[in-house]
Every structure is written in structure tokens, then in C-alpha cells.
Design an enzyme around this catalytic site. Structure first.
Site, short mmCIF file in Angstrom:
data_model
loop_
_atom_site.label_atom_id
_atom_site.label_comp_id
_atom_site.label_asym_id
_atom_site.label_seq_id
_atom_site.Cartn_x
_atom_site.Cartn_y
_atom_site.Cartn_z
N THR A 1 -2.91 -3.55 7.83
CA THR A 1 -2.29 -4.08 6.62
C THR A 1 -1.85 -5.53 6.80
O THR A 1 -1.59 -5.97 7.93
CB THR A 1 -1.04 -3.23 6.25
OG1 THR A 1 -0.31 -3.85 5.21
CG2 THR A 1 -0.11 -3.08 7.45
N ASP A 2 -1.71 -6.25 5.70
CA ASP A 2 -1.20 -7.62 5.78
C ASP A 2 0.30 -7.65 6.09
O ASP A 2 0.86 -8.68 6.45
CB ASP A 2 -1.49 -8.39 4.49
CG ASP A 2 -0.87 -7.79 3.24
OD1 ASP A 2 -0.22 -6.73 3.34
OD2 ASP A 2 -1.04 -8.36 2.16
N GLU A 3 0.97 -6.51 5.97
CA GLU A 3 2.41 -6.47 6.20
C GLU A 3 2.79 -6.75 7.65
O GLU A 3 3.95 -7.09 7.95
CB GLU A 3 3.00 -5.14 5.73
CG GLU A 3 2.84 -4.93 4.23
CD GLU A 3 3.66 -3.78 3.70
OE1 GLU A 3 4.82 -3.60 4.16
OE2 GLU A 3 3.16 -3.05 2.84
N TYR B 1 7.66 0.57 9.01
CA TYR B 1 6.24 0.78 8.73
C TYR B 1 5.39 -0.34 9.29
O TYR B 1 4.44 -0.10 10.06
CB TYR B 1 6.00 0.90 7.23
CG TYR B 1 4.56 0.66 6.83
CD1 TYR B 1 3.54 1.48 7.33
CD2 TYR B 1 4.19 -0.40 6.00
CE1 TYR B 1 2.21 1.25 7.00
CE2 TYR B 1 2.88 -0.63 5.67
CZ TYR B 1 1.90 0.20 6.17
OH TYR B 1 0.58 -0.03 5.84
N LYS C 1 2.55 -0.37 12.37
CA LYS C 1 1.15 -0.80 12.20
C LYS C 1 0.83 -1.97 13.12
O LYS C 1 -0.27 -2.05 13.68
CB LYS C 1 0.89 -1.17 10.74
CG LYS C 1 0.82 0.01 9.79
CD LYS C 1 -0.30 0.99 10.13
CE LYS C 1 -1.67 0.43 9.84
NZ LYS C 1 -2.74 1.43 10.08
#
Length: 352
Positions: free
Chosen positions: A133-135, A159, A163
Site C-alpha cells: 500500500t502507499d500508506e 496497519y 505492511k
């Protein structure tokens, strides 16, 4: 090619499986634990294919994973299984550590042992594609810069930290053991079959039920939106043609504030499902999420340049397709919503 896909009953995983079965001659093994967000109904249109198989397996269960690998003999792995909701990670981080970190480690070790057992030709062509994810990149200042494949990691939530940890594990297995890995980091996905705790389906279904549309803070957080079928095409291009050891960012070129997204949904519902009360009046501002990132934005020029991928859907076309799908599939939505209420719904002050 035979692809083992973890999390294939989830939102993005099911889109990838539908894409592969409907548009290629490849085969898929769907490995999924079937948590609350996993739904085999999302695969009903392809599940009868002779090129599709399902294994009800938790990626933390090494013994059953090994059995799935050696029974099905995949040529590639696409790893999408993950706990993925930020609010849930704030309320209950343990599941995110278990699935996203321990599960990824277990899968890497099973895949590594399997890869080492292959004959020379299959050993050389095997691929392990980790979907992230870009997060993991953290927060961008408004109006400045984009996330690139070399942006430093700065995760903000349990989260995104889990990741980021899984991304680091994949890179370490490539560098230390020579495993043929690839990583992709995508922006916010939307589209059909999305579990209703996420922003877009939650707003659609709450609006249709006359419930509040809860928007964090002032709704000024900016996200880049990517239609899920565009993402599925990108993931397939990466596993077929991506360079081992490389990372590819996947984005939709659609930066919108959360409030803009909600107003767009209200406008479309006014057109497609008019009600006696204007949907915009249901918008309710709630206390902001702890550690809420302000802006995400992806530079997807690398995958466009090297693999020839570009999104086919604009936000306007994709969001209209999405709203129409939900309006046409309210029975599916009702079955999902009838599951037991979750802590997330209670914290946002909405009924399940």
C-alpha cells in the site's frame, strides 16, 4: 502459468482472480482464511472454471500452506492476504501483526522451500509478488510531491507499520536468499464487491438507508483513487513482466479530498436513486482518526514507462460504475451488513 493468490476472496484479490480467469488462459489457486472481509460470492462468476481452485487456509498455518503449494505446484505467488483497515488496526492491532507480519514471514518461508525444490527451468521463472500500500510512505504535504518507489518509509498507523514490516521482509528474502520477489504499492482502491466498512461503500449504503454519513474531521484528507479493475490489470502485468527485485507504484491519478468523494457520491445517488430527502444533508463530521495522514499521492510513471500500464477509468467513470453496481447488488450488500456488528461501526456511531 498457475498463480497461487493469497487473500483471493477479498476485495482486490477477487478482482485479480476474475481478471485472470476471464482474460487469460492462466490458472489460479485461491488461498484464503475467509475472515469477515473474505467473501466467495465475489468469485461466483468464475468459480466454476476448471482453471480455478480454492484452499481454505490461513497463511500463518505453515503445514497447510506447504500442502497447498506441493499439491497445486504454482509457478508464481501473488500475496494479497492482509488485515487492511486502519481503524481496526487502531482498535485491535494484534491481528495486523499476526497476519501482515507473521503471515508474510510464514508464506515467504514456505515459498522459499518450495522454490528451492523446483527443477532448474521452473526455479528460474518462479515469482513471488507482494502487494502492498502507499500508506507505508506516511504523509505528504498538501500540493507538494508524490510518492515514488524510493520514498522513505514513515508509516503512521499500526496497519501501515505492519505492511511496511512485510515489505521489508520481502526485500530481505530477496537480498539474503535470492528469492525472485516483486513489490507493488497501490493507492486507495474502490469498485464492486468492496466490504462496507470502507469509505465509498459505507457512504453509499448509509445514504440509501437514511443513516449518517460519518466524515472524519473536516474531510480534508486527500487520497489518490484507483479503480480496482485497473489495479488488477496492473498486478497481472507486474507478475508477468516485472523485473525481479523491483518495486512498482500503482496509482489512479485521481487526488480527491474525502469530502469531495462523499459529495460526488451524494450527487450520483441524487441522480440514480433519488429520495425524498437530499443525501447531502446526511453528512456528519465526526472526531478525526488518531494519527490521520493528510495526503497520499502516487507517482505511477515507472509502471507506465516500463510495463505499459495506465488506468483506463477516470474517477468520474469509475465512481459511476461503482455506485451503479451497488444499486444493482443490494442483496449482496444486505447479506454482508447482516453479519454481527463490529467495534468499528460502534466507534463511528453508526449501526451495522
Amino acid at each position: 502459468m498457475k498463480v497461487l493468490i493469497t487473500g483471493g476472496a477479498g476485495f482486490i484479490g477477487s478482482a485479480v482472480i476474475r481478471h485472470i480467469i476471464k482474460n487469460t488462459q492462466d490458472s489460479v489457486i485461491n488461498v484464503d482464511k475467509l475472515t469477515y472481509a473474505g467473501n466467495l460470492e465475489s468469485l461466483s462468476e468464475v468459480s466454476s472454471s476448471s482453471r480455478y481452485a480454492f484452499e481454505h487456509v490461513d497463511i500463518c498455518d505453515r503445514t497447510r500452506l506447504e500442502k497447498a503449494f506441493f499439491e497445486h505446484q504454482p509457478d508464481a505467488v501473488m500475496h494479497l492476504a492482509a488485515e487492511s483497515h486502519v481503524d481496526r488496526s487502531i482498535d485491535s492491532p494484534a491481528a495486523f501483526i499476526e497476519t501482515n507480519i507473521i503471515g508474510t514471514y510464514t508464506l515467504l518461508e514456505v515459498a522459499r522451500a518450495y522454490w528451492k525444490s523446483l527443477d532448474a527451468q521452473r526455479h528460474d521463472t518462479f515469482r513471488f509478488h507482494h502487494v502492498s500500500t502507499d500508506e507505508v510512505y506516511g504523509d505528504l504535504e498538501e500540493g507538494t510531491g508524490l510518492f515514488t518507489e524510493t520514498t522513505a518509509y514513515a508509516p503512521s498507523s499500526p496497519y501501515s507499520a505492519s505492511k511496511a514490516s512485510s515489505d521489508h521482509l520481502v526485500r530481505a528474502w530477496q537480498r539474503t536468499y535470492g528469492m525472485p520477489t516483486l513489490i507493488t504499492n497501490c493507492s486507495n482502491n474502490y469498485g464492486p464487491y468492496h466490504y462496507p466498512e470502507k469509505l465509498i461503500p459505507l457512504m453509499i449504503l448509509n445514504a440509501l438507508s437514511g443513516k449518517p454519513l460519518p466524515v472524519y474531521g473536516k474531510g480534508e484528507q486527500i487520497r489518490d483513487w484507483l479503480y480496482v479493475d485497473d489495479h488488477a490489470r496492473a498486478l497481472y502485468k507486474v507478475i508477468k513482466g516485472g523485473q525481479v527485485g523491483e518495486t512498482y507504484n500503482i496509482g489512479g491519478h485521481n487526488e480527491k479530498t474525502n469530502l469531495e468523494v462523499v459529495h460526488t457520491l451524494c450527487d450520483l445517488l441524487e441522480e440514480l436513486a433519488p429520495a425524498t430527502m437530499r443525501y447531502h444533508r446526511l453528512i456528519t463530521f465526526v472526531t478525526d482518526r488518531p494519527g490521520h495522514d493528510q495526503r497520499y499521492a502516487i507517482d505511477a510513471s515507472k509502471i507506465e514507462r516500463e510495463l505499459g500500464w495506465a488506468p483506463q477509468e477516470s474517477f468520474e467513470s469509475g465512481i459511476r460504475k461503482t455506485v451503479m453496481w451497488y444499486l444493482d447488488n443490494l442483496e449482496w450488500c444486505q447479506r454482508i451488513q447482516e453479519r454481527p456488528p463490529h467495534q468499528l461501526h460502534q466507534r463511528l456511531g453508526i449501526s451495522a
